[in-house]
Design a protein around this motif. Structure first.
Motif, PDB file in Angstrom:
ATOM      1  N   LYS A 242      -2.629  13.754 -12.474  1.00 35.64           N
ATOM      2  CA  LYS A 242      -4.011  13.503 -12.516  1.00 35.64           C
ATOM      3  C   LYS A 242      -4.127  13.947 -13.883  1.00 35.64           C
TER       4      LYS A 242
ATOM      5  N   ILE B 167       1.519   5.081 -15.106  1.00 34.70           N
ATOM      6  CA  ILE B 167       2.974   4.695 -13.613  1.00 34.70           C
ATOM      7  C   ILE B 167       4.033   4.045 -13.408  1.00 34.70           C
TER       8      ILE B 167
ATOM      9  N   VAL C 126       5.635   7.022 -13.080  1.00 30.85           N
ATOM     10  CA  VAL C 126       6.007   7.839 -11.341  1.00 30.85           C
ATOM     11  C   VAL C 126       6.655   6.723 -10.395  1.00 30.85           C
TER      12      VAL C 126
ATOM     13  N   THR D 235       9.054   7.958  -7.735  1.00 24.88           N
ATOM     14  CA  THR D 235       9.530   7.699  -7.067  1.00 24.88           C
ATOM     15  C   THR D 235      11.114   7.318  -6.343  1.00 24.88           C
TER      16      THR D 235
ATOM     17  N   LYS E 150      13.104   7.993  -3.426  1.00 22.65           N
ATOM     18  CA  LYS E 150      13.634   7.018  -2.105  1.00 22.65           C
ATOM     19  C   LYS E 150      14.972   7.961  -1.989  1.00 22.65           C
TER      20      LYS E 150
ATOM     21  N   LEU F 181      -0.126   0.980  -1.800  1.00 22.40           N
ATOM     22  CA  LEU F 181       0.989   0.669  -1.750  1.00 22.40           C
ATOM     23  C   LEU F 181       1.561   1.746  -2.118  1.00 22.40           C
TER      24      LEU F 181
ATOM     25  N   ASP G 244       3.781   4.929  -0.185  1.00 21.70           N
ATOM     26  CA  ASP G 244       4.425   4.816   1.212  1.00 21.70           C
ATOM     27  C   ASP G 244       5.188   6.551   1.502  1.00 21.70           C
TER      28      ASP G 244
ATOM     29  N   LYS H 177       4.246   8.584   4.400  1.00 22.03           N
ATOM     30  CA  LYS H 177       4.447   7.607   5.633  1.00 22.03           C
ATOM     31  C   LYS H 177       5.893   7.616   6.119  1.00 22.03           C
TER      32      LYS H 177
ATOM     33  N   ILE I 218       8.050   9.771   5.031  1.00 25.01           N
ATOM     34  CA  ILE I 218       8.626  10.638   6.135  1.00 25.01           C
ATOM     35  C   ILE I 218       7.896  11.713   7.280  1.00 25.01           C
TER      36      ILE I 218
ATOM     37  N   GLY J 270      -0.246   5.535  13.890  1.00 22.78           N
ATOM     38  CA  GLY J 270      -0.740   6.292  12.563  1.00 22.78           C
ATOM     39  C   GLY J 270      -0.529   5.036  11.867  1.00 22.78           C
TER      40      GLY J 270
ATOM     41  N   LEU K 186      -3.816   6.843   0.435  1.00 23.86           N
ATOM     42  CA  LEU K 186      -3.631   7.842  -0.040  1.00 23.86           C
ATOM     43  C   LEU K 186      -4.390   7.627  -1.597  1.00 23.86           C
TER      44      LEU K 186
ATOM     45  N   ILE L 177      -3.618   7.698  15.144  1.00 29.47           N
ATOM     46  CA  ILE L 177      -3.082   9.396  14.100  1.00 29.47           C
ATOM     47  C   ILE L 177      -3.568   8.809  12.986  1.00 29.47           C
TER      48      ILE L 177
ATOM     49  N   GLY M 209      -3.207   9.633   8.319  1.00 34.86           N
ATOM     50  CA  GLY M 209      -3.008  10.934   7.066  1.00 34.86           C
ATOM     51  C   GLY M 209      -3.390  10.392   6.345  1.00 34.86           C
TER      52      GLY M 209
ATOM     53  N   GLY N  30      -2.684  11.909   1.557  1.00 39.82           N
ATOM     54  CA  GLY N  30      -3.677  12.467   0.991  1.00 39.82           C
ATOM     55  C   GLY N  30      -5.157  13.328   0.635  1.00 39.82           C
TER      56      GLY N  30
ATOM     57  N   ASP O  38       0.743  17.058   7.327  1.00 35.76           N
ATOM     58  CA  ASP O  38       2.131  16.888   6.942  1.00 35.76           C
ATOM     59  C   ASP O  38       3.474  15.996   7.643  1.00 35.76           C
TER      60      ASP O  38
HETATM   61  C1  B12 Z   1       3.252   8.405  -5.745  1.00 36.42           C
HETATM   62  C2  B12 Z   1       2.289   7.984  -6.333  1.00 36.42           C
HETATM   63  C3  B12 Z   1       1.870   6.766  -6.437  1.00 36.42           C
HETATM   64  C4  B12 Z   1       3.074   5.643  -6.442  1.00 36.42           C
HETATM   65  C5  B12 Z   1       3.599   5.004  -5.070  1.00 36.42           C
HETATM   66  C6  B12 Z   1       5.110   4.494  -4.955  1.00 36.42           C
HETATM   67  C7  B12 Z   1       5.187   4.817  -3.397  1.00 36.42           C
HETATM   68  N1  B12 Z   1       5.770   3.463  -2.867  1.00 36.42           N
HETATM   69  O1  B12 Z   1       4.387   5.088  -3.172  1.00 36.42           O
HETATM   70  C8  B12 Z   1       2.710   4.237  -7.611  1.00 36.42           C
HETATM   71  C9  B12 Z   1       2.703   4.478  -8.806  1.00 36.42           C
HETATM   72  C10 B12 Z   1       2.439   2.856  -7.390  1.00 36.42           C
HETATM   73  C11 B12 Z   1       1.202   4.780  -7.262  1.00 36.42           C
HETATM   74  C12 B12 Z   1       0.519   4.003  -7.469  1.00 36.42           C
HETATM   75  C13 B12 Z   1      -1.901   4.017  -8.187  1.00 36.42           C
HETATM   76  N2  B12 Z   1      -1.897   5.308  -7.502  1.00 36.42           N
HETATM   77 CO1  B12 Z   1      -0.886   6.517  -6.999  1.00 36.42          CO
HETATM   78  N3  B12 Z   1       0.015   8.285  -6.873  1.00 36.42           N
HETATM   79  C14 B12 Z   1       1.124   8.847  -6.709  1.00 36.42           C
HETATM   80  C15 B12 Z   1       1.666  10.810  -6.239  1.00 36.42           C
HETATM   81  C16 B12 Z   1       1.662  11.047  -7.991  1.00 36.42           C
HETATM   82  C17 B12 Z   1       2.477  10.359  -5.134  1.00 36.42           C
HETATM   83  C18 B12 Z   1       1.818  10.685  -3.882  1.00 36.42           C
HETATM   84  C19 B12 Z   1       2.947  11.175  -2.860  1.00 36.42           C
HETATM   85  O2  B12 Z   1       4.149  10.221  -2.581  1.00 36.42           O
HETATM   86  N4  B12 Z   1       2.804  12.021  -2.542  1.00 36.42           N
HETATM   87  C20 B12 Z   1       3.998  13.175  -1.774  1.00 36.42           C
HETATM   88  C21 B12 Z   1       4.119  12.646  -0.053  1.00 36.42           C
HETATM   89  C22 B12 Z   1       4.820  13.544   0.531  1.00 36.42           C
HETATM   90  O3  B12 Z   1       2.749  13.037   0.350  1.00 36.42           O
HETATM   91  P1  B12 Z   1       1.658  12.002   1.082  1.00 36.42           P
HETATM   92  O4  B12 Z   1       1.564  11.106   0.862  1.00 36.42           O
HETATM   93  O5  B12 Z   1       0.196  12.981   0.842  1.00 36.42           O
HETATM   94  O6  B12 Z   1       1.773  12.561   2.728  1.00 36.42           O
HETATM   95  C23 B12 Z   1       2.668  13.783   3.097  1.00 36.42           C
HETATM   96  C24 B12 Z   1       0.689  14.109   4.068  1.00 36.42           C
HETATM   97  O7  B12 Z   1       0.046  13.266   3.764  1.00 36.42           O
HETATM   98  C25 B12 Z   1       1.714  13.387   5.550  1.00 36.42           C
HETATM   99  N5  B12 Z   1       1.015  11.964   5.515  1.00 36.42           N
HETATM  100  C26 B12 Z   1       1.192  11.045   5.009  1.00 36.42           C
HETATM  101  N6  B12 Z   1       1.172   9.859   5.594  1.00 36.42           N
HETATM  102  C27 B12 Z   1       0.510  10.186   6.561  1.00 36.42           C
HETATM  103  C28 B12 Z   1       0.640   9.337   8.209  1.00 36.42           C
HETATM  104  C29 B12 Z   1      -0.118  10.392   9.291  1.00 36.42           C
HETATM  105  C30 B12 Z   1      -0.556   8.886  10.661  1.00 36.42           C
HETATM  106  C31 B12 Z   1      -0.352  11.199   9.373  1.00 36.42           C
HETATM  107  C32 B12 Z   1       0.056  11.642  10.129  1.00 36.42           C
HETATM  108  C33 B12 Z   1       0.332  12.725   7.753  1.00 36.42           C
HETATM  109  C34 B12 Z   1       0.721  11.522   6.810  1.00 36.42           C
HETATM  110  O8  B12 Z   1       2.814  13.806   5.875  1.00 36.42           O
HETATM  111  C35 B12 Z   1       3.745  13.114   4.456  1.00 36.42           C
HETATM  112  C36 B12 Z   1       4.408  14.211   4.447  1.00 36.42           C
HETATM  113  O9  B12 Z   1       4.456  15.718   4.517  1.00 36.42           O
HETATM  114  C37 B12 Z   1      -0.551  10.840  -5.737  1.00 36.42           C
HETATM  115  C38 B12 Z   1      -0.838  11.759  -6.472  1.00 36.42           C
HETATM  116  C39 B12 Z   1      -0.268  13.088  -4.943  1.00 36.42           C
HETATM  117  N7  B12 Z   1      -1.105  14.106  -5.359  1.00 36.42           N
HETATM  118  O10 B12 Z   1      -0.881  12.479  -4.336  1.00 36.42           O
HETATM  119  C40 B12 Z   1      -1.067   9.582  -7.185  1.00 36.42           C
HETATM  120  C41 B12 Z   1      -2.668   8.793  -6.196  1.00 36.42           C
HETATM  121  C42 B12 Z   1      -2.233   8.807  -4.922  1.00 36.42           C
HETATM  122  N8  B12 Z   1      -2.194   7.493  -6.889  1.00 36.42           N
HETATM  123  C43 B12 Z   1      -3.959   7.802  -7.429  1.00 36.42           C
HETATM  124  C44 B12 Z   1      -4.157   6.279  -8.051  1.00 36.42           C
HETATM  125  C45 B12 Z   1      -5.806   6.413  -8.679  1.00 36.42           C
HETATM  126  C46 B12 Z   1      -3.068   5.548  -8.203  1.00 36.42           C
HETATM  127  C47 B12 Z   1      -3.239   3.763  -8.550  1.00 36.42           C
HETATM  128  C48 B12 Z   1      -4.578   3.703  -8.312  1.00 36.42           C
HETATM  129  C49 B12 Z   1      -3.020   3.996 -10.755  1.00 36.42           C
HETATM  130  C50 B12 Z   1      -3.516   2.321 -11.183  1.00 36.42           C
HETATM  131  N9  B12 Z   1      -4.217   3.235 -11.838  1.00 36.42           N
HETATM  132  O11 B12 Z   1      -3.468   2.121 -10.610  1.00 36.42           O
HETATM  133  C51 B12 Z   1      -2.404   3.211  -7.924  1.00 36.42           C
HETATM  134  C52 B12 Z   1      -2.470   2.399  -6.681  1.00 36.42           C
HETATM  135  C53 B12 Z   1      -2.142   1.636  -6.404  1.00 36.42           C
HETATM  136  C54 B12 Z   1      -2.613   1.241  -4.890  1.00 36.42           C
HETATM  137  N10 B12 Z   1      -3.127  -0.091  -4.635  1.00 36.42           N
HETATM  138  O12 B12 Z   1      -2.104   1.685  -3.584  1.00 36.42           O
HETATM  139  C55 B12 Z   1      -4.305   9.104  -6.951  1.00 36.42           C
HETATM  140  C56 B12 Z   1      -5.027   8.835  -5.715  1.00 36.42           C
HETATM  141  C57 B12 Z   1      -6.568   9.013  -6.092  1.00 36.42           C
HETATM  142  C58 B12 Z   1      -7.888   8.875  -5.219  1.00 36.42           C
HETATM  143  N11 B12 Z   1      -8.900   9.883  -4.584  1.00 36.42           N
HETATM  144  O13 B12 Z   1      -8.176   7.687  -4.603  1.00 36.42           O
HETATM  145  C59 B12 Z   1      -4.108  10.152  -7.033  1.00 36.42           C
HETATM  146  C60 B12 Z   1      -4.076  11.165  -6.148  1.00 36.42           C
HETATM  147  C61 B12 Z   1      -2.914  10.603  -8.339  1.00 36.42           C
HETATM  148  C62 B12 Z   1      -4.203  11.158  -8.692  1.00 36.42           C
HETATM  149  N12 B12 Z   1      -5.386  10.602  -9.586  1.00 36.42           N
HETATM  150  O14 B12 Z   1      -4.611  12.299  -8.701  1.00 36.42           O
HETATM  151  N13 B12 Z   1       0.808   6.464  -7.137  1.00 36.42           N
END
Ligand code: B12
Length: 211
Positions: free
Chosen positions: A53, A59, A62, A66, A70, A100, A102, A105, A107, A144, A148, A175, A177, A179, A197
């Protein structure tokens, strides 16, 4: 615990080989899989998120983190799913079109699997038509969706509208979920539930089935 801190640091560094070793070691020390996930791998990924951020990393870094995340998740998975009864209910999961991300999801899928649910993971960048055909084909009552990006969370509305159009809404609980998702967004778009989460996602699914 220090080993969990080391896992978080190495997840952040993207050091897959060290992550694999540390995760195995943590498991051999009888640290629970959920704790390794939450306090180790997810903490590392959160740190990556903060740096990303602030534009301190980009990327490629990141993606390397990732991969490490995994690699660690793969080792933990069998430890989460052990000693479980056979699947009770099918849950269709996917990250919507244009998105993209995952890790979160996957987890959620892992934790639900551990709870005994059968998971049909449609993957990433999933169009609404694919959600609909999966609900029909899998005869699933729970779907689900993960998003993000603020730009792709909107797509959830389209999927829900499509589910309504296909007259499936009364048969499935939706359902959501990820970010940027909140309970108020879920209420606004007519989703049946939201969880912040993976552990609460499992509680949510249990609630949905009871209803
Ligand atoms: C890893 C990551 C990537 C990786 C993804 C790899 C992968 N295979 O997932 C890569 C490098 C590809 C990537 C690309 C991009 N990213 Co990105 N990425 C991240 C990052 C650093 C971590 C996300 C993550 O995995 N978090 C850890 C997991 C465990 O948390 P989570 O996903 O939130 O999941 C938990 C809960 O939300 C919940 N949950 C999740 N899903 C579900 C579903 C259900 C049904 C339920 C109930 C619960 C639930 O449970 C999970 C486990 O506890 C975030 C930063 C952040 N703070 O999140 C940015 C972030 C999401 N990315 C961001 C951006 C901008 C991008 C890009 C546009 C960057 C670019 N300029 O190209 C591209 C977009 C690509 C696309 N089209 O999707 C921004 C989004 C900003 C916004 N508000 O829209 C973020 C927030 C970074 C930032 N700027 O602060 N990214």
């Amino acid at each position: 615990m220090n080993i969990l801190k080391d896992i978080a640091i190495n997840a952040e560094k993207g050091d897959s080989a060290t992550i694999k070793e540390l995760v195995k070691k943590a498991l051999s020390l009888n640290i629970r899989g959920e704790e390794i996930l939450q306090e180790g791998l997810i903490k590392g990924m959160n740190a990556i998120g903060i740096k990303f951020k602030k534009n301190e990393i980009f990327i490629p870094e990141v993606l390397i983190a990732t991969r490490a995340m995994k690699a660690g998740m793969e080792i933990i998975k069998p430890y989460l799913t052990q000693d479980r009864v056979k699947p009770q209910e099918k849950v269709v999961m996917g990250t919507g079109k244009g998105d993209l991300h995952d890790i979160g999801k996957k987890i959620v899928c892992m934790i639900l699997e551990r709870e005994g649910y059968e998971i049909v993971d449609l993957g990433i960048d999933v169009p609404k038509e694919k959600f609909i055909s999966a609900i029909k084909k899998e005869n699933s009552n729970i779907i689900g969706m993960s998003a993000l990006l603020t730009t792709t969370m909107i797509y959830m509305i389209e999927v829900i509208e499509e589910i309504e159009r296909a007259k499936l809404k009364q048969n499935v609980k939706i359902i959501i979920g990820g970010g940027p998702i909140t309970q108020s967004f879920a209420d606004e778009i007519g989703a049946d539930g939201y969880a912040p989460d993976a552990i609460s996602a499992a509680e949510l699914v249990k609630d949905m089935i009871r209803k």
